[in-house]
Scaffold this active site. Structure first.
Site, PDB file in Angstrom:
ATOM      1  N   LEU A 188      20.623  21.849  -7.698  1.00  0.00           N
ATOM      2  CA  LEU A 188      20.046  20.511  -7.888  1.00  0.00           C
ATOM      3  C   LEU A 188      18.607  20.643  -8.378  1.00  0.00           C
ATOM      4  O   LEU A 188      17.652  20.573  -7.599  1.00  0.00           O
ATOM      5  CB  LEU A 188      20.109  19.773  -6.546  1.00  0.00           C
ATOM      6  CG  LEU A 188      20.193  18.252  -6.571  1.00  0.00           C
ATOM      7  CD1 LEU A 188      20.533  17.736  -5.192  1.00  0.00           C
ATOM      8  CD2 LEU A 188      18.928  17.623  -7.081  1.00  0.00           C
ATOM      9  N   ALA A 189      18.455  20.859  -9.681  1.00  0.00           N
ATOM     10  CA  ALA A 189      17.127  21.152 -10.227  1.00  0.00           C
ATOM     11  C   ALA A 189      17.162  20.873 -11.727  1.00  0.00           C
ATOM     12  O   ALA A 189      17.699  21.670 -12.490  1.00  0.00           O
ATOM     13  CB  ALA A 189      16.742  22.601  -9.951  1.00  0.00           C
ATOM     14  N   GLU A 190      16.577  19.752 -12.127  1.00  0.00           N
ATOM     15  CA  GLU A 190      16.729  19.329 -13.525  1.00  0.00           C
ATOM     16  C   GLU A 190      15.929  20.209 -14.482  1.00  0.00           C
ATOM     17  O   GLU A 190      16.384  20.481 -15.597  1.00  0.00           O
ATOM     18  CB  GLU A 190      16.321  17.867 -13.671  1.00  0.00           C
ATOM     19  CG  GLU A 190      17.262  16.885 -12.983  1.00  0.00           C
ATOM     20  CD  GLU A 190      17.061  16.792 -11.478  1.00  0.00           C
ATOM     21  OE1 GLU A 190      16.032  17.314 -10.974  1.00  0.00           O
ATOM     22  OE2 GLU A 190      17.916  16.204 -10.795  1.00  0.00           O
ATOM     23  N   GLN A 200      21.792  13.802 -14.112  1.00  0.00           N
ATOM     24  CA  GLN A 200      22.709  12.855 -13.480  1.00  0.00           C
ATOM     25  C   GLN A 200      22.333  11.385 -13.665  1.00  0.00           C
ATOM     26  O   GLN A 200      23.202  10.546 -13.836  1.00  0.00           O
ATOM     27  CB  GLN A 200      22.806  13.199 -12.000  1.00  0.00           C
ATOM     28  CG  GLN A 200      24.022  12.643 -11.326  1.00  0.00           C
ATOM     29  CD  GLN A 200      24.259  13.343  -9.999  1.00  0.00           C
ATOM     30  OE1 GLN A 200      23.549  13.102  -9.029  1.00  0.00           O
ATOM     31  NE2 GLN A 200      25.241  14.218  -9.959  1.00  0.00           N
ATOM     32  N   PHE A 201      21.055  11.087 -13.635  1.00  0.00           N
ATOM     33  CA  PHE A 201      20.579   9.718 -13.838  1.00  0.00           C
ATOM     34  C   PHE A 201      19.253   9.755 -14.593  1.00  0.00           C
ATOM     35  O   PHE A 201      18.477  10.706 -14.460  1.00  0.00           O
ATOM     36  CB  PHE A 201      20.364   8.994 -12.500  1.00  0.00           C
ATOM     37  CG  PHE A 201      21.640   8.507 -11.863  1.00  0.00           C
ATOM     38  CD1 PHE A 201      22.176   7.271 -12.207  1.00  0.00           C
ATOM     39  CD2 PHE A 201      22.311   9.298 -10.941  1.00  0.00           C
ATOM     40  CE1 PHE A 201      23.354   6.831 -11.625  1.00  0.00           C
ATOM     41  CE2 PHE A 201      23.490   8.848 -10.356  1.00  0.00           C
ATOM     42  CZ  PHE A 201      24.015   7.618 -10.700  1.00  0.00           C
ATOM     43  N   ASP A 202      19.010   8.665 -15.340  1.00  0.00           N
ATOM     44  CA  ASP A 202      17.753   8.487 -16.073  1.00  0.00           C
ATOM     45  C   ASP A 202      16.524   8.841 -15.250  1.00  0.00           C
ATOM     46  O   ASP A 202      15.658   9.584 -15.676  1.00  0.00           O
ATOM     47  CB  ASP A 202      17.655   7.035 -16.549  1.00  0.00           C
ATOM     48  CG  ASP A 202      18.281   6.063 -15.555  1.00  0.00           C
ATOM     49  OD1 ASP A 202      17.875   6.067 -14.376  1.00  0.00           O
ATOM     50  OD2 ASP A 202      19.206   5.321 -15.954  1.00  0.00           O
ATOM     51  N   GLY A 203      16.460   8.296 -14.036  1.00  0.00           N
ATOM     52  CA  GLY A 203      15.276   8.502 -13.202  1.00  0.00           C
ATOM     53  C   GLY A 203      15.117   9.935 -12.735  1.00  0.00           C
ATOM     54  O   GLY A 203      14.051  10.322 -12.256  1.00  0.00           O
ATOM     55  N   PHE A 204      16.168  10.746 -12.893  1.00  0.00           N
ATOM     56  CA  PHE A 204      16.085  12.158 -12.512  1.00  0.00           C
ATOM     57  C   PHE A 204      15.960  13.052 -13.737  1.00  0.00           C
ATOM     58  O   PHE A 204      16.115  14.276 -13.638  1.00  0.00           O
ATOM     59  CB  PHE A 204      17.283  12.557 -11.654  1.00  0.00           C
ATOM     60  CG  PHE A 204      17.493  11.641 -10.477  1.00  0.00           C
ATOM     61  CD1 PHE A 204      16.401  11.197  -9.740  1.00  0.00           C
ATOM     62  CD2 PHE A 204      18.757  11.215 -10.116  1.00  0.00           C
ATOM     63  CE1 PHE A 204      16.579  10.335  -8.674  1.00  0.00           C
ATOM     64  CE2 PHE A 204      18.938  10.351  -9.047  1.00  0.00           C
ATOM     65  CZ  PHE A 204      17.853   9.911  -8.317  1.00  0.00           C
ATOM     66  N   HIS A 209      17.712   4.774 -10.633  1.00  0.00           N
ATOM     67  CA  HIS A 209      19.052   4.933 -11.209  1.00  0.00           C
ATOM     68  C   HIS A 209      19.312   3.952 -12.352  1.00  0.00           C
ATOM     69  O   HIS A 209      20.453   3.770 -12.752  1.00  0.00           O
ATOM     70  CB  HIS A 209      20.134   4.722 -10.143  1.00  0.00           C
ATOM     71  CG  HIS A 209      20.203   5.801  -9.114  1.00  0.00           C
ATOM     72  ND1 HIS A 209      19.239   5.981  -8.162  1.00  0.00           N
ATOM     73  CD2 HIS A 209      21.138   6.763  -8.890  1.00  0.00           C
ATOM     74  CE1 HIS A 209      19.582   7.002  -7.386  1.00  0.00           C
ATOM     75  NE2 HIS A 209      20.720   7.499  -7.811  1.00  0.00           N
TER      76      HIS A 209
END
Lengths: 369, 340
Positions: free
Chosen positions: B74-76, B98-102, B145
């Site tokens: 879990l590490a963009e 996974q999501f825009d905010g991430f 999200h």
């Protein structure tokens, strides 16, 4: 506590602690260490010394060329030659290395022309060499980012059944960055054939290691990621070579990544734009001069009968000649083509870039000759 | 190449339920690209066994094996940074954030390296990496999200940025993005994932850098992209009742931008409304308005109208109905343009 001792010793610039693996004492006396085997005899090791002599000479030339305005800025690796040379000469031809901006000597040691290696600092190109031909990623300036590239490269190699390994260079400051953590973690999870070579030179610009890490033994982090780690004398080129060689062999045999912390010292300023007198005592350097990587190697090779005055003179002359060639090449460099600034943004120029290129071409055509 | 696609085999999807959803089209594009080129690898958070939180990668790990489709930590930044290294090795990674905010933790790798490595290496390194990002609001999700980060990427030289609004475009643009030697940020309008279109895949190829006229009209051009294209089309339909003929252009490629199609439409109609979910200040609509101003000034009957999200952080889900541009708001802007 050993940890406290290490902190105090590093902070004071004195000798590193006993848990640091060394194959060549500062006196030049060869040691054996069961944790670190070096397969080079003195004759074969001579090329490590030669590369350090040439590297130090070119490094000094680059500093001078910055003073003369041929380079915009330069990050010296003076005092860290064992870290610049040993790991590079441990690589196989097919391996890739992922350097930072302080690895000019490492890049040259890999075989890149110094003019191309210094294009970054001259401002003529962000990367002057061909990464595919040299098997060197463009030197990374954003700290620790290149470690992830090395891990991804290694993951790809492993996934496709290749035996190629990746070598990532990092500094002590880089270990504070999130990317260093993510790189070590990815490498640990995927058992990537990647070697992390951390040059702990004591300083991140003006911030000393004890302000950088709660545990100044950076090799201790390996355990957290399930990665074998070792702490070596970064001023001992036999140790930097042997540790990297062993780590690469393990990587290639499916053994996964290795973290190597090489304890060394940044003898110069951070870059030519820096003034270290604002944050460190010059006297600290004296202790580290006693641990000079070139001097101890020369002593060892002379004692082994591999090196004499004549060979020292001829290698020194060759280093001087390479520095002179570098100087001439920069001074005689052809003028840049301004329109090159539009090249290679994309695989093919977009309409917007074509218009902007035409705009600059038009401006240039209207300039006084 | 002719290997069956898992989704097409599923009785719950496909033409039996009236066409193909946007998510299914993306899944099929990934599967076809992986079948066509073994250098294509797919990874990200939860994309393996789970098939992605939106199921866009459903069945890929099973079909192609975990060497080709796998879960990452879990590490963009790690996801994008390793994708860069994989591309240097010669693979063609397609990664999911996974999501825009991430997507923000990966920003340094995207901007400092992914976008620049071809330029920095004087063309010697290709970076054929696709970053898929589900983006935009309208699904009632919690904060972080529902964001629209498109301008961050469109503003970055070296990246291509596309966003489909239909299943057939989703398929074609994703295939084009994966085939592209340049890095592509592929923005997926998440509230359109389940919208269906009666289309046979593979859909016809679409070149990156091309806009599409979705509906022809004489009086006003509405420029929209991604999630707001159906909004624009709904407004155009309602406008018929007012006696206004509205043209809708799906910009779909934010970088490079198809200025020609946009300017040509603006010159035809003389009135332009731009629609985006993102806040107004320095948004993509501002660029569209400037392009229209530069290219069609002499043809314009009215200033370009902007319909955007408000200049607030994305609001809590129970507010998003007021925040998101809807057909009524687009229709209001059309009315303003028509009143000139």
């Amino acid at each position: 506590m050993a940890d406290v001792a290490v902190r105090q010793e590093l902070a004071g610039g004195s000798l590193p602690a006993r848990d640091i693996l060394t194959l060549l004492a500062p006196s030049g006396v060869r040691r054996e260490d069961p944790a670190l085997e070096c397969d080079l005899d003195a004759g074969a090791a001579a090329r490590l010394w030669e590369a350090m002599v040439i590297g130090r000479r070119l490094d000094r030339a680059a500093v001078a060329l910055t003073r003369q305005g041929e380079l915009g800025v330069y990050a010296s690796s003076a005092g860290q030659e064992a870290c610049q040379v040993g790991p590079v000469l441990a690589l196989d031809a097919e391996d890739w290395m992922f350097p930072t901006y302080r690895e000019t000597v490492a890049v040259v040691t890999r075989g890149v022309d110094p003019v191309e290696a210094l294009a970054l600092y001259r401002g003529s190109a962000h990367c002057g060499f061909d990464p595919r031909a040299a098997r060197i990623a463009p030197s990374a300036t954003p700290i620790a980012t290149q470690a992830l590239h090395a891990v991804g490269f290694a993951m790809a190699a492993a996934r496709t059944g290749s035996s190629v390994a990746a070598l990532a260079f990092l500094g002590d400051g880089a270990t504070s960055e999130g990317d260093a953590h993510e790189a070590l973690n990815f490498a640990g999870v995927f058992r990537a054939p990647c070697v992390f070579f951390v040059q702990n030179n004591g300083w991140a610009i003006s911030v000393p290691i004890e302000h950088q890490a709660g545990n100044v033994v950076l090799a201790a982090r390996g355990a957290a990621y399930g990665i074998p780690a070792l702490r070596i004398d970064g001023n001992d080129v036999l140790a930097t070579y042997a540790a990297t060689r062993a780590a690469l062999a393990r990587a290639r045999s499916g053994g996964g990544p290795t973290l190597i912390e090489a304890v060394t010292y940044r003898m110069e300023a951070h870059t030519t734009a820096d003034d270290p007198s604002r944050y460190r005592e010059a006297a600290v350097l004296d202790a580290w001069r006693q641990r000079d990587p070139l001097a101890r190697m020369e002593r060892y090779l002379r004692d082994a009968g591999v090196l004499d005055d004549a060979r020292v003179a001829s290698v020194t002359a060759e280093a001087d000649e390479r520095a002179a060639r570098l100087r001439r090449a920069l001074q005689d460099a052809a003028p840049l083509d301004p329109l090159r600034l539009f090249d290679h943004v994309y695989s093919a120029p977009t309409p917007l870039l074509e218009r902007q290129r035409a705009q600059l071409a038009d401006e240039l055509s209207r300039m006084e000759p | 190449m002719s290997a069956p696609v898992r989704l097409a085999e599923s009785p719950s999807t496909g033409t039996a339920r009236g066409g193909v959803s946007l998510a299914e089209a993306l899944n099929r594009a990934l599967a076809d690209a992986m079948a066509a080129d073994e250098r294509v690898v797919v990874y990200g958070e939860d994309v393996g066994k789970l098939g992605g939180v939106f199921r866009v990668t459903d069945g890929l790990a099973e079909r192609f094996g975990e060497q080709r489709c796998f879960d990452s930590p879990l590490a963009e930044s790690g996801i994008v940074g390793t994708a860069i290294g994989m591309a240097m090795f010669g693979l063609r990674p397609v990664v999911e954030l996974q999501f825009d905010g991430f997507s923000y933790p990966a920003f340094n790798q995207v901007v400092s390296h992914l976008a620049k490595l071809r330029y920095r290496s004087q063309g010697r390194l290709d970076l054929p990496v696709v970053i898929r990002i589900p983006y935009g609001g309208g699904i009632g999700s919690v904060e972080h999200h529902s964001e629209s980060p498109e301008v961050y990427y469109a503003h970055t030289a070296g990246l291509k940025v596309v966003t489909p609004s239909t299943p057939s475009d989703a398929y074609a643009l994703l295939r084009a993005a994966i085939d592209c030697p340049d890095p592509v940020v592929f923005l997926e309008p998440k509230r359109r994932y389940w919208e269906r279109e009666d289309v046979t895949l593979p859909s016809p190829a679409v070149a990156l850098g091309s806009a599409a006229v979705r509906r022809e009209g004489r009086d006003v051009t509405v420029l929209a992209y991604g999630p707001t294209v159906p909004v624009a089309l709904a407004a155009a339909e309602e406008a018929v009742g007012e006696g206004w003929s509205v043209e809708v252009v799906d910009v779909r490629s934010l970088s490079p931008l198809d200025e020609e199609t946009i300017v040509a439409s603006a010159r035809r109609t003389g009135r332009v409304v731009v629609v985006q979910e993102a806040p107004r200040l320095a948004g993509y609509g501002a660029e569209l308005a400037a392009v229209v101003g530069e290219g069609a000034f002499g043809w314009l009957e009215a200033p370009v109208q902007r319909v955007t999200g408000f200049d607030t952080p994305y609001p809590p889900a129970r507010f998003e109905g007021w925040y998101l541009p809807d057909a009524d708001r687009v229709l209001d802007a059309i009315a303003v343009a028509m009143a000139y």
